[in-house]
Design a protein around this motif. Structure first.
Motif, PDB file in Angstrom:
ATOM      1  N   ARG A   1      -7.976  -3.428   8.586  1.00 34.07           N
ATOM      2  CA  ARG A   1      -9.049  -4.000   9.405  1.00 34.07           C
ATOM      3  C   ARG A   1      -9.976  -4.886   8.583  1.00 34.07           C
ATOM      4  O   ARG A   1     -11.038  -5.262   9.024  1.00 34.07           O
ATOM      5  CB  ARG A   1      -9.893  -2.881  10.024  1.00 34.07           C
TER       6      ARG A   1
ATOM      7  N   ILE B   1      -7.351  -0.361   3.774  1.00 32.76           N
ATOM      8  CA  ILE B   1      -6.091   0.390   3.880  1.00 32.76           C
ATOM      9  C   ILE B   1      -5.629   0.546   5.322  1.00 32.76           C
ATOM     10  O   ILE B   1      -4.461   0.788   5.576  1.00 32.76           O
ATOM     11  CB  ILE B   1      -6.162   1.780   3.193  1.00 32.76           C
ATOM     12  N   THR B   2      -6.551   0.398   6.272  1.00 35.77           N
ATOM     13  CA  THR B   2      -6.130   0.490   7.670  1.00 35.77           C
ATOM     14  C   THR B   2      -5.871  -0.894   8.249  1.00 35.77           C
ATOM     15  O   THR B   2      -5.599  -1.033   9.442  1.00 35.77           O
ATOM     16  CB  THR B   2      -7.198   1.200   8.537  1.00 35.77           C
TER      17      THR B   2
ATOM     18  N   PHE C   1      -5.922   7.243   0.090  1.00 35.69           N
ATOM     19  CA  PHE C   1      -5.133   6.884   1.268  1.00 35.69           C
ATOM     20  C   PHE C   1      -5.278   7.840   2.443  1.00 35.69           C
ATOM     21  O   PHE C   1      -4.763   7.580   3.525  1.00 35.69           O
ATOM     22  CB  PHE C   1      -3.652   6.719   0.899  1.00 35.69           C
TER      23      PHE C   1
ATOM     24  N   GLU D   1     -11.694   1.884   3.447  1.00 33.68           N
ATOM     25  CA  GLU D   1     -11.126   2.339   4.720  1.00 33.68           C
ATOM     26  C   GLU D   1     -10.630   1.146   5.534  1.00 33.68           C
ATOM     27  O   GLU D   1      -9.513   1.145   6.047  1.00 33.68           O
ATOM     28  CB  GLU D   1     -12.197   3.110   5.487  1.00 33.68           C
TER      29      GLU D   1
ATOM     30  N   MET E   1       0.817  -1.203   0.000  1.00 31.47           N
ATOM     31  CA  MET E   1       0.000   0.000   0.000  1.00 31.47           C
ATOM     32  C   MET E   1       0.854   1.258   0.000  1.00 31.47           C
ATOM     33  O   MET E   1       0.513   2.257  -0.604  1.00 31.47           O
ATOM     34  CB  MET E   1      -0.866   0.008   1.246  1.00 31.47           C
TER      35      MET E   1
ATOM     36  N   PRO F   1     -10.700   7.827   2.223  1.00 30.75           N
ATOM     37  CA  PRO F   1     -11.489   7.005   1.316  1.00 30.75           C
ATOM     38  C   PRO F   1     -12.974   7.206   1.575  1.00 30.75           C
ATOM     39  O   PRO F   1     -13.386   7.491   2.694  1.00 30.75           O
ATOM     40  CB  PRO F   1     -11.058   5.575   1.659  1.00 30.75           C
TER      41      PRO F   1
END
Ligand code: ATP
Ligand code: MG
Lengths: 255, 245
Positions: free
Chosen positions: A253, A250-251, A238, A247, A210, A241
């Motif tokens: 989760r 990219i985090t 990034f 979200e 990422m 979003p």
């Protein structure tokens, strides 16, 4: 500022392996002189989508596509288009560097041109040097151009494959996880190279990294289960979003 | 300490509670200065620890999207809370030269600002943008209260109804409270940034609401007429009512 030209676009592109639909109706425009990242969990169809942009997906028995891939306004899936020409002109760089083991460094670079029928020695020489310089490999190999391509290190082999890809002046370069097998230094040099390539070409890169997408790509598209969840400027994807799924992904989760 | 969003959040909340405590001690005549300094000390160590935690979190976890926004906002909130502590000390020093009872505006300001600090922290804890927005709206109220203190000082000063030194210290306290209001406003703006990703700073439109306009109208009446008795009780009631809604 001048509006950038769309060089490649997919319109409702679908990719099938027999009955199984791996990619579901994806529409994205790619501008000239840009880097575009595709991210998403494993198996979401990134490679399949990418391989459909230069018609190598259909090489797999039972595999086929629906929808359009427009290159400079022309749908490459129309009947009168020769897929071999498309493959030759939309270069692809793979996760594992794959120089032709039987060919020298020099021939690895100019193989595409030779297949196109270029015979002029000095033109081939010129093209080889030019491409190797562009791929930031010239200084390392200029004294051993006749050695096999496979005698180089992994990072060098990857740059050799990039040189091979750009030797034919493709309008679009596809890269499928081009740095996932490389150390941070080789990765950095490939990323630098991408920024360099972007001055002339349109680069589409699949990556699981990422930070890499955030660093190099102007635009990022996020796929899940064959669907396009969100696409936009990497800056936005990034930092802010729009979709919850993006979200979560990219985090870290997701799931 | 674990390098995570959770520890960062906990630390900011603890530091925020200390900042609230500092304001309370600043106005508490029975509290010794040393008590306040002790709190200030703790705030300062959180200041260092939290910045370090943010740095490590960003370097090691490479946060993206909302996590990245959170970390960046925490760096800023951390700085804002530290400065609230500084202002509390300034207030305590100035208050030694002031008879607070003579200046009801200071009392109102303290109530308003204290509530803003509490609510900006609550909005941080609960990711409550509505509450954060109400804190931001209240910034103008505090600004106007400060202006009214200065006007009163000038008027009373001209008529020699007030010691110059005392009047000066009162305006200083008002200035400190106004600064704390600003800092609570900044924190609330950061909360909105964390939750929504939008930067609403320096946007005067955001600060306008009719409710606040009514509040401001009442406050503007405070110092305008020397003969008019200021009905502080009524105004405080009004302030309470508007904030309850
Ligand atoms: N040759 C094949 N035959 C049948 N199904 C396939 C074939 N190759 C891939 N698939 C399926 O198509 C889907 C998409 O695969 P694809 O390789 O495009 O994923 P990807 O996003 O590139 O994943 P990764 O990140 O792991 O490389 C997956 O469900 C996969 O199982
Ligand atoms: Mg793949």
């Amino acid at each position: 500022m001048e509006e950038a030209k769309t060089i490649l676009s997919t319109k409702n592109l679908e990719c099938f392996f027999g009955d199984f639909q791996a990619v579901k109706g994806i529409s994205i425009d790619y501008k000239e002189k840009s880097i575009n990242a595709i991210i998403g969990p494993s198996g979401c169809g990134k490679s399949t989508y990418l391989r459909s942009l230069n018609r190598i997906h259909e090489e797999i028995p039972g595999a086929y596509n629906k929808g359009e891939v427009n290159l400079l306004g022309k749908n490459i899936y129309e009947k009168d288009v020769d897929p071999v020409l498309i493959r030759r002109n939309i270069g692809m760089v793979f996760q594992k560097p794959n120089p032709f083991p039987s060919l020298s460094i020099f021939d690895n670079v100019v193989i595409g041109l030779k297949l196109q029928g270029v015979k002029n020695k000095s033109l081939l020489q010129e093209k080889a040097e030019h491409s190797l310089r562009k791929a930031a490999l010239w200084d390392e190999v200029k004294d051993k151009l006749n050695k096999p391509g496979t005698s180089l290190s992994g990072g060098q082999q990857q740059r050799l494959c990039i040189a091979r890809t750009i030797a034919v002046d493709p309008p679009v370069i596809l890269m499928d996880e081009p740095t996932s097998a490389l150390d941070p230094i080789a990765t950095a040099s490939i990323e630098e190279l991408m920024m360099e390539l972007k001055k002339e070409f349109c680069v589409i890169i699949v990556t699981h990294n990422m930070q890499q997408a955030a660093r190099v790509a102007d635009n990022t598209a996020f796929f899940v289960l064959g669907e396009l969840i969100e696409q936009g400027a990497s800056e936005q994807i990034f930092t802010n979003p729009k979709q919850k799924k993006t979200e979560d992904y990219i985090t870290g989760r997701f799931g | 300490m674990e390098i995570s969003i959770d520890s960062l959040k906990q630390n900011i909340v603890k530091m925020g509670m200390l900042a609230e405590k500092a304001i309370q001690l600043a106005f508490d005549k029975s509290a010794k200065s040393s008590q306040l300094y002790e709190i200030e000390d703790q705030i300062n160590s959180f200041h260092r620890v939290n910045d370090d935690l943010c740095l490590k979190y960003m370097a090691l976890k490479h946060p993206m999207g909302p996590d990245l926004r959170f970390a960046i906002a925490c760096v800023k909130i951390n700085g804002d809370l530290e400065r609230i502590g500084d202002q509390a000390i300034n207030i305590k020093r100035a208050l030694t030269m002031v008879q607070e009872a003579k200046f009801p505006q200071i009392h109102t300001m303290k109530e308003e600002v204290g509530r803003m600090v509490k609510e900006c922290l609550d909005s941080f804890i609960h990711r409550d943008t509505k509450m954060a927005t109400s804190v931001i709206h209240n910034d103008r109220v505090v600004n106007d209260l400060q202006r009214s203190v200065i006007k009163m000082f000038l008027k009373k000063g001209q008529k020699e109804e007030i010691e110059l030194e005392e009047g000066f210290q009162v305006t200083k306290i008002a200035k400190c409270l106004e600064r704390i209001g600003d800092l609570a406003t900044n924190i609330s703006e950061d909360v909105i940034f964390i939750v929504s990703g939008s930067d609403i700073r320096h946007n005067p439109e955001i600060k306008k609401t009719s409710q606040i306009d009514e509040k401001l109208r009442l406050i503007q009446q405070l110092p305008s007429d020397q003969n008019q008795k200021i009905d502080m009780e009524n105004i405080t009631k009004f302030l309470k009512k508007t904030t309850e809604n």
